[in-house]
Design an enzyme around this catalytic site. Structure first.
Site, PDB file in Angstrom:
ATOM      1  N   GLU A 291       2.866  -6.926  -9.518  1.00 48.60           N
ATOM      2  CA  GLU A 291       3.829  -6.963  -8.419  1.00 48.60           C
ATOM      3  C   GLU A 291       3.338  -6.184  -7.193  1.00 48.60           C
ATOM      4  O   GLU A 291       3.992  -5.243  -6.742  1.00 48.60           O
ATOM      5  CB  GLU A 291       5.123  -6.326  -8.947  1.00 48.60           C
ATOM      6  CG  GLU A 291       6.384  -6.720  -8.294  1.00 48.60           C
ATOM      7  CD  GLU A 291       7.548  -6.236  -9.140  1.00 48.60           C
ATOM      8  OE1 GLU A 291       8.366  -7.083  -9.516  1.00 48.60           O
ATOM      9  OE2 GLU A 291       7.633  -5.029  -9.454  1.00 48.60           O
ATOM     10  N   PRO A 292       2.189  -6.559  -6.655  1.00 54.80           N
ATOM     11  CA  PRO A 292       1.641  -5.789  -5.534  1.00 54.80           C
ATOM     12  C   PRO A 292       2.348  -6.089  -4.216  1.00 54.80           C
ATOM     13  O   PRO A 292       2.751  -7.219  -3.960  1.00 54.80           O
ATOM     14  CB  PRO A 292       0.197  -6.283  -5.463  1.00 54.80           C
ATOM     15  CG  PRO A 292       0.267  -7.688  -5.981  1.00 54.80           C
ATOM     16  CD  PRO A 292       1.337  -7.695  -7.044  1.00 54.80           C
ATOM     17  N   TYR A 335       5.671  10.386   5.729  1.00 52.61           N
ATOM     18  CA  TYR A 335       4.768  10.723   4.611  1.00 52.61           C
ATOM     19  C   TYR A 335       3.447  11.350   5.047  1.00 52.61           C
ATOM     20  O   TYR A 335       2.543  11.492   4.237  1.00 52.61           O
ATOM     21  CB  TYR A 335       4.395   9.472   3.798  1.00 52.61           C
ATOM     22  CG  TYR A 335       5.455   8.427   3.587  1.00 52.61           C
ATOM     23  CD1 TYR A 335       6.556   8.672   2.772  1.00 52.61           C
ATOM     24  CD2 TYR A 335       5.329   7.157   4.169  1.00 52.61           C
ATOM     25  CE1 TYR A 335       7.503   7.688   2.556  1.00 52.61           C
ATOM     26  CE2 TYR A 335       6.280   6.175   3.954  1.00 52.61           C
ATOM     27  CZ  TYR A 335       7.367   6.448   3.148  1.00 52.61           C
ATOM     28  OH  TYR A 335       8.300   5.473   2.941  1.00 52.61           O
ATOM     29  N   CYS A 362      12.216  10.173  22.025  1.00 53.95           N
ATOM     30  CA  CYS A 362      12.648  11.493  22.461  1.00 53.95           C
ATOM     31  C   CYS A 362      12.759  12.396  21.243  1.00 53.95           C
ATOM     32  O   CYS A 362      13.857  12.738  20.804  1.00 53.95           O
ATOM     33  CB  CYS A 362      13.974  11.345  23.183  1.00 53.95           C
ATOM     34  SG  CYS A 362      14.300  12.747  24.190  1.00 53.95           S
ATOM     35  N   GLU A 363      11.612  12.683  20.640  1.00 50.05           N
ATOM     36  CA  GLU A 363      11.588  13.470  19.406  1.00 50.05           C
ATOM     37  C   GLU A 363      10.165  13.943  19.171  1.00 50.05           C
ATOM     38  O   GLU A 363       9.235  13.122  19.165  1.00 50.05           O
ATOM     39  CB  GLU A 363      12.060  12.578  18.249  1.00 50.05           C
ATOM     40  CG  GLU A 363      11.838  13.196  16.913  1.00 50.05           C
ATOM     41  CD  GLU A 363      12.727  12.627  15.813  1.00 50.05           C
ATOM     42  OE1 GLU A 363      13.737  11.960  16.111  1.00 50.05           O
ATOM     43  OE2 GLU A 363      12.393  12.883  14.650  1.00 50.05           O
ATOM     44  N   TYR A 391       4.617  -1.953   5.170  1.00 52.66           N
ATOM     45  CA  TYR A 391       5.593  -0.890   5.404  1.00 52.66           C
ATOM     46  C   TYR A 391       5.572  -0.377   6.849  1.00 52.66           C
ATOM     47  O   TYR A 391       5.802   0.805   7.092  1.00 52.66           O
ATOM     48  CB  TYR A 391       5.389   0.260   4.398  1.00 52.66           C
ATOM     49  CG  TYR A 391       5.459  -0.187   2.952  1.00 52.66           C
ATOM     50  CD1 TYR A 391       6.641  -0.689   2.417  1.00 52.66           C
ATOM     51  CD2 TYR A 391       4.334  -0.144   2.122  1.00 52.66           C
ATOM     52  CE1 TYR A 391       6.703  -1.117   1.097  1.00 52.66           C
ATOM     53  CE2 TYR A 391       4.387  -0.577   0.800  1.00 52.66           C
ATOM     54  CZ  TYR A 391       5.573  -1.063   0.296  1.00 52.66           C
ATOM     55  OH  TYR A 391       5.633  -1.497  -1.014  1.00 52.66           O
TER      56      TYR A 391
HETATM   57  N1  LLP Z   1       7.522  -3.207  -7.395  1.00 59.24           N
HETATM   58  C1  LLP Z   1       8.495  -2.291  -7.242  1.00 59.24           C
HETATM   59  C2  LLP Z   1       9.614  -2.297  -8.163  1.00 59.24           C
HETATM   60  C3  LLP Z   1       8.433  -1.351  -6.205  1.00 59.24           C
HETATM   61  O1  LLP Z   1       9.397  -0.452  -6.080  1.00 59.24           O
HETATM   62  C4  LLP Z   1       7.354  -1.400  -5.294  1.00 59.24           C
HETATM   63  C5  LLP Z   1       7.277  -0.461  -4.169  1.00 59.24           C
HETATM   64  C6  LLP Z   1       6.360  -2.384  -5.476  1.00 59.24           C
HETATM   65  C7  LLP Z   1       6.477  -3.266  -6.544  1.00 59.24           C
HETATM   66  C8  LLP Z   1       5.168  -2.517  -4.577  1.00 59.24           C
HETATM   67  O2  LLP Z   1       4.378  -1.389  -4.559  1.00 59.24           O
HETATM   68  P1  LLP Z   1       3.015  -1.405  -3.705  1.00 59.24           P
HETATM   69  O3  LLP Z   1       2.085  -2.395  -4.370  1.00 59.24           O
HETATM   70  O4  LLP Z   1       3.375  -1.813  -2.338  1.00 59.24           O
HETATM   71  O5  LLP Z   1       2.533  -0.007  -3.791  1.00 59.24           O
HETATM   72  N2  LLP Z   1       7.589   2.817   1.991  1.00 59.24           N
HETATM   73  C9  LLP Z   1       6.510   3.405   1.208  1.00 59.24           C
HETATM   74  C10 LLP Z   1       6.214   2.603  -0.026  1.00 59.24           C
HETATM   75  C11 LLP Z   1       7.418   2.458  -0.935  1.00 59.24           C
HETATM   76  C12 LLP Z   1       7.112   1.587  -2.121  1.00 59.24           C
HETATM   77  C13 LLP Z   1       8.345   1.260  -2.843  1.00 59.24           C
HETATM   78  N3  LLP Z   1       8.189   0.374  -3.956  1.00 59.24           N
HETATM   79  C14 LLP Z   1       5.275   3.533   2.102  1.00 59.24           C
HETATM   80  O6  LLP Z   1       5.338   3.195   3.269  1.00 59.24           O
HETATM   81  O7  LLP Z   1       4.242   4.007   1.620  1.00 59.24           O
END
Ligand code: LLP
Length: 433
Positions: A291-292, A335, A362-363, A391
């Site tokens: 699930e990427p 982050y 403005c921050e 993201y």
């Molecule tokens: N599956 C589930 C259930 C998840 O919660 C996530 C990410 C993914 C798959 C995909 O993960 P990835 O392959 O993208 O790492 N906003 C944060 C990332 C939050 C990820 C949340 N869940 C950022 O900008 O780094």
């Protein structure tokens, strides 16, 4: 090539994205703008799906975690590439539906789906609902029974892995708003409840251990724990789990200090481990899902800005301010995420400045990065931040009433608008008083 192969420098010394001149793209579409190299995403989808099928068998499926970059065009692309998708809200489901995404390949996630989310998902015919907890299981069972249907589900399980120490730690991620933990006994409890629930078909289990992970070991630990659990279910309940979704989380190279990663190799390594654990624990190899999100779309993106004020504070630092910032990329503010920046019209020049890249909100926390290496910058230059495909657009806001940038897709030498630039009129459209 700069960081990834679709970023390069042409004979004018300009940055190119998917072969197109970034300075010309900025002139044509304005700034700020997200530019997405479509071929880079398609190539990554094929790499993932090819490796998953080759290593786990033909029934393996790759789900695009669409929270990473979400708009109708991306769902069409995912559908064309034969992927499934992970949606996490009514809004994502709605967008997928508008794009005509096949509902049976939708996996609907979330730790707190509302009753409306659940009934919308059932009515859309989503393939799987990933049930987070007992409350939700009961609500779903009610909705399904009311309609006289059987809904297939996965259960979200917390294996208790900290991906950054890659040890299964009993307390670690068990304290999570997501899922039911194996170590507390709640995972087995929800399995039994699902098996006893009306209108519910327990197809499989899901886990997701984290994001931006470069090492395969934490996935191996998670697979080990999940497969043991599948064996426990078989022993205790006489029930065979058919699907195992190992989540997303593989890392992406944002700067030259990040490692390169081969997704094909990572998938092969994980598959080897999954196969051997299945043999050890005497269970049939389940259908495996990956699930990427980030690793399918991050590298494909870049954000183009126009440089405004350049301010040097003697003895402190140089601020380079651009016409975007935390509303289009909140990841440094949230982050301290690191990015690679360059002046697109001086891409062939040495980076002799060390700057703080600031936005226009403005921050004072509105920064895209600190200590970034950059070519000398002046007002009017086009500045590119690379690897912003994941993201960024999906987390963008209208803070300070700044309209969101457009998403421009480039492919085979052509550029087209996938999401148009917001207008000030868009900003006030819901204001009714
Ligand atoms: N599956 C589930 C259930 C998840 O919660 C996530 C990410 C993914 C798959 C995909 O993960 P990835 O392959 O993208 O790492 N906003 C944060 C990332 C939050 C990820 C949340 N869940 C950022 O900008 O780094």
């Amino acid at each position: 090539m700069i960081i990834h192969e679709h970023f390069d420098i042409n004979e004018n010394g300009h940055l190119t994205i998917g072969g197109l001149d970034a300075v010309e793209l900025a002139e044509r579409f304005g700034t700020p703008a997200y530019i997405i190299d479509e071929n880079a995403i398609r190539a990554r989808c094929r790499e993932y799906l090819g490796a998953a099928r080759c290593e786990f068998g033909e029934d393996a499926l790759v789900l695009y975690a669409s929270k990473a970059l979400c708009f109708t065009g991306i769902y069409k692309l995912a559908a064309e590439e034969g992927l499934g998708i992970d949606c996490v809200s009514g809004g994502e489901l709605y967008t997928a539906k508008r794009a005509g995404f096949p509902a049976e390949r939708i996996y609907f996630h979330g730790n707190n789906k509302t009753d409306r989310d659940l009934s919308d998902a059932i009515d859309m015919g989503v393939g799987r609902i990933v049930v987070d907890n007992l409350d939700e299981l009961a609500a779903l069972s009610r909705e399904a029974s009311k309609r006289g249907i059987v809904q297939s589900i996965l259960l979200r399980i917390t294996p208790g892995i900290d991906p950054h120490t890659h040890k299964a730690i009993v307390t670690g991620n068990i304290d999570s708003k997501f899922g039911s933990a194996i170590a507390t006994g709640q995972a087995m409890e929800i399995v039994k409840a699902a098996l006893a629930s009306k209108g519910i078909d327990l197809a499989g289990l899901h886990c997701h251990i984290g994001s931006q992970i470069f090492d395969v070991d934490p996935f191996a630990d998670a697979a080990d724990i999940m497969i043991r659990f599948i064996a426990d279910i078989k022993r205790e309940c006489g029930y065979e789990i058919r699907e195992l979704n190992l989540g997303g989380g593989l890392g992406v190279r944002y700067t030259e200090y990040d490692r390169e990663i081969s997704y094909t190799d990572a998938i092969a390594d994980i598959a080897k481990i999954v196969r051997s654990f299945c043999v050890t624990h005497g269970i049939k190899m389940p259908k495996v899902l990956l699930e990427p999100g980030r690793s399918l779309v991050a590298a494909a993106g870049a954000t183009l800005y126009t440089v405004g004020s350049v301010k040097q504070i003697p003895g402190f630092r140089t601020y380079v301010s651009v016409d975007g910032g935390m509303p289009d990329n909140p990841r440094y503010a949230l982050y301290q995420s690191q990015y690679t920046a360059l002046i697109a019209n001086k891409a062939d020049k040495p980076k002799d400045l060390r700057v703080t890249l600031a936005g226009r909100c403005c921050e004072s926390g509105d920064l895209i990065g600190e200590n970034m290496e950059l070519q000398s910058a002046e007002r009017g230059d086009i500045l590119a931040v690379l690897v912003t495909g994941a993201y960024n657009y999906s987390m963008a806001s209208n803070y300070n009433r700044i309209p969101r940038p457009p998403v421009i897709m480039v492919k085979d030498g052509e550029a087209k608008v996938a999401v148009r630039r917001e207008t000030y009129e868009d900003i006030v459209k819901n204001d009714v008083l």
